[in-house]
Design a protein around this motif. Structure first.
Motif, mmCIF file in Angstrom:
data_model
loop_
_atom_site.group_PDB
_atom_site.id
_atom_site.type_symbol
_atom_site.label_atom_id
_atom_site.label_comp_id
_atom_site.label_asym_id
_atom_site.label_seq_id
_atom_site.Cartn_x
_atom_site.Cartn_y
_atom_site.Cartn_z
ATOM 1 N N LYS A 156 55.089 14.095 27.371
ATOM 2 C CA LYS A 156 56.276 15.027 27.554
ATOM 3 C C LYS A 156 57.175 15.079 27.212
ATOM 4 O O LYS A 156 57.731 15.925 26.960
ATOM 5 C CB LYS A 156 56.219 14.384 29.513
ATOM 6 C CG LYS A 156 57.199 12.939 29.201
ATOM 7 C CD LYS A 156 57.163 12.586 30.955
ATOM 8 C CE LYS A 156 57.860 10.986 30.304
ATOM 9 N NZ LYS A 156 58.346 10.692 31.952
ATOM 10 N N ASN A 157 57.357 13.537 26.036
ATOM 11 C CA ASN A 157 58.971 13.573 25.061
ATOM 12 C C ASN A 157 58.301 15.048 24.545
ATOM 13 O O ASN A 157 59.574 15.812 23.525
ATOM 14 C CB ASN A 157 58.572 12.445 24.719
ATOM 15 C CG ASN A 157 59.018 11.641 24.979
ATOM 16 O OD1 ASN A 157 60.161 11.556 26.118
ATOM 17 N ND2 ASN A 157 58.775 10.400 25.277
ATOM 18 N N ARG A 158 57.563 15.163 23.993
ATOM 19 C CA ARG A 158 57.012 16.414 22.236
ATOM 20 C C ARG A 158 58.174 17.685 23.990
ATOM 21 O O ARG A 158 58.647 18.636 22.902
ATOM 22 C CB ARG A 158 55.837 17.090 22.229
ATOM 23 C CG ARG A 158 55.810 15.787 21.720
ATOM 24 C CD ARG A 158 54.586 15.984 21.469
ATOM 25 N NE ARG A 158 54.213 16.850 19.900
ATOM 26 C CZ ARG A 158 52.992 17.534 19.097
ATOM 27 N NH1 ARG A 158 52.083 16.993 19.652
ATOM 28 N NH2 ARG A 158 53.209 18.370 18.227
ATOM 29 N N ILE A 159 57.421 17.548 24.399
ATOM 30 C CA ILE A 159 57.846 19.407 25.528
ATOM 31 C C ILE A 159 59.506 19.248 26.112
ATOM 32 O O ILE A 159 60.256 20.237 25.707
ATOM 33 C CB ILE A 159 57.536 19.276 27.067
ATOM 34 C CG1 ILE A 159 55.265 19.167 26.721
ATOM 35 C CG2 ILE A 159 57.426 19.879 27.912
ATOM 36 C CD1 ILE A 159 55.105 19.054 28.142
ATOM 37 N N GLU A 160 59.754 17.527 26.487
ATOM 38 C CA GLU A 160 61.619 17.527 26.549
ATOM 39 C C GLU A 160 62.495 17.770 25.671
ATOM 40 O O GLU A 160 63.229 18.269 25.201
ATOM 41 C CB GLU A 160 61.419 16.398 27.182
ATOM 42 C CG GLU A 160 61.069 16.613 28.814
ATOM 43 C CD GLU A 160 61.863 17.273 30.104
ATOM 44 O OE1 GLU A 160 63.050 17.232 29.348
ATOM 45 O OE2 GLU A 160 60.882 18.066 30.989
ATOM 46 N N GLY A 161 61.628 18.033 24.534
ATOM 47 C CA GLY A 161 62.159 17.812 23.366
ATOM 48 C C GLY A 161 63.017 18.964 23.287
ATOM 49 O O GLY A 161 64.055 19.533 22.268
ATOM 50 N N THR A 162 61.348 19.409 22.823
ATOM 51 C CA THR A 162 61.767 21.240 22.212
ATOM 52 C C THR A 162 63.071 21.933 23.399
ATOM 53 O O THR A 162 62.966 22.810 23.208
ATOM 54 C CB THR A 162 60.430 21.724 22.536
ATOM 55 O OG1 THR A 162 59.537 21.149 21.707
ATOM 56 C CG2 THR A 162 60.112 23.073 22.271
ATOM 57 N N LYS A 163 62.052 21.729 24.794
ATOM 58 C CA LYS A 163 63.193 22.243 25.646
ATOM 59 C C LYS A 163 65.172 21.803 25.184
ATOM 60 O O LYS A 163 66.421 22.660 24.999
ATOM 61 C CB LYS A 163 63.670 21.546 26.894
ATOM 62 C CG LYS A 163 64.026 22.255 28.383
ATOM 63 C CD LYS A 163 63.949 21.927 29.334
ATOM 64 C CE LYS A 163 64.512 20.909 29.392
ATOM 65 N NZ LYS A 163 64.068 19.669 31.335
ATOM 66 N N HIS A 164 65.113 20.276 25.096
ATOM 67 C CA HIS A 164 66.689 20.344 24.686
ATOM 68 C C HIS A 164 67.416 20.675 22.797
ATOM 69 O O HIS A 164 68.351 21.172 22.936
ATOM 70 C CB HIS A 164 66.790 18.714 24.336
ATOM 71 C CG HIS A 164 66.437 17.740 25.783
ATOM 72 N ND1 HIS A 164 67.270 18.206 26.543
ATOM 73 C CD2 HIS A 164 66.050 17.214 26.243
ATOM 74 C CE1 HIS A 164 67.891 16.981 27.683
ATOM 75 N NE2 HIS A 164 66.048 16.751 27.429
ATOM 76 N N GLU A 165 65.972 20.942 22.659
ATOM 77 C CA GLU A 165 66.230 21.491 20.584
ATOM 78 C C GLU A 165 66.374 22.686 21.189
ATOM 79 O O GLU A 165 67.762 22.757 20.312
ATOM 80 C CB GLU A 165 64.804 21.115 19.960
ATOM 81 C CG GLU A 165 65.338 21.478 18.700
ATOM 82 C CD GLU A 165 63.910 21.341 17.572
ATOM 83 O OE1 GLU A 165 64.250 22.075 16.509
ATOM 84 O OE2 GLU A 165 62.913 21.286 18.173
ATOM 85 N N VAL A 166 66.035 23.589 21.799
ATOM 86 C CA VAL A 166 66.348 25.400 22.101
ATOM 87 C C VAL A 166 67.493 25.095 22.569
ATOM 88 O O VAL A 166 68.370 25.742 22.284
ATOM 89 C CB VAL A 166 64.806 26.104 22.848
ATOM 90 C CG1 VAL A 166 65.611 27.607 23.411
ATOM 91 C CG2 VAL A 166 63.775 25.396 22.154
ATOM 92 N N LYS A 167 68.250 23.875 23.729
ATOM 93 C CA LYS A 167 69.042 24.504 24.222
ATOM 94 C C LYS A 167 70.036 23.982 23.683
ATOM 95 O O LYS A 167 71.680 24.667 23.399
ATOM 96 C CB LYS A 167 69.331 23.714 25.332
ATOM 97 C CG LYS A 167 70.011 23.742 27.026
ATOM 98 C CD LYS A 167 70.044 22.382 27.567
ATOM 99 C CE LYS A 167 71.112 22.637 28.907
ATOM 100 N NZ LYS A 167 71.089 21.209 29.798
ATOM 101 N N GLY A 168 70.045 23.053 22.342
ATOM 102 C CA GLY A 168 71.326 22.617 21.808
ATOM 103 C C GLY A 168 71.595 23.966 20.531
ATOM 104 O O GLY A 168 72.609 24.222 20.331
ATOM 105 N N ALA A 169 70.793 24.670 20.628
ATOM 106 C CA ALA A 169 70.613 25.471 19.408
ATOM 107 C C ALA A 169 71.524 27.153 19.781
ATOM 108 O O ALA A 169 72.672 27.517 19.596
ATOM 109 C CB ALA A 169 69.296 26.243 18.993
ATOM 110 N N LEU A 170 71.364 26.601 21.295
ATOM 111 C CA LEU A 170 72.224 28.106 22.163
ATOM 112 C C LEU A 170 73.597 27.336 22.335
ATOM 113 O O LEU A 170 74.321 28.237 21.491
ATOM 114 C CB LEU A 170 71.198 28.054 23.477
ATOM 115 C CG LEU A 170 69.934 29.102 23.129
ATOM 116 C CD1 LEU A 170 68.786 29.243 24.717
ATOM 117 C CD2 LEU A 170 69.563 30.765 22.895
#
Length: 57
Positions: free
Chosen positions: A3-17
């Motif tokens: 689940k850390n991979r999924i949550e990490g990707t979500k935070h990465e995209v949100k942060g980039a935006l």
């Protein structure tokens, strides 16, 4: 898949935006917060990858 991979990707995209929005508007605080969240997401994603590799062995 950890689940850390999924949550990490979500935070990465949100942060980039957030970072992009901060650059466009000239809001340095939002830009910095977005950069921090993006980097934290990358780290969380790497933790998830490591846990997946550990489970495979």
């Amino acid at each position: 898949m950890d689940k850390n991979r999924i949550e990490g990707t979500k935070h990465e995209v949100k942060g980039a935006l957030k970072e992009a929005a901060g650059k466009v508007t000239g809001n340095h605080a939002k830009q910095a917060a977005g950069h921090f969240e993006k980097e934290a997401g990358k780290l969380q994603k790497d933790v998830g990858k490591a846990r997946d590799e550990y489970k495979k062995s």
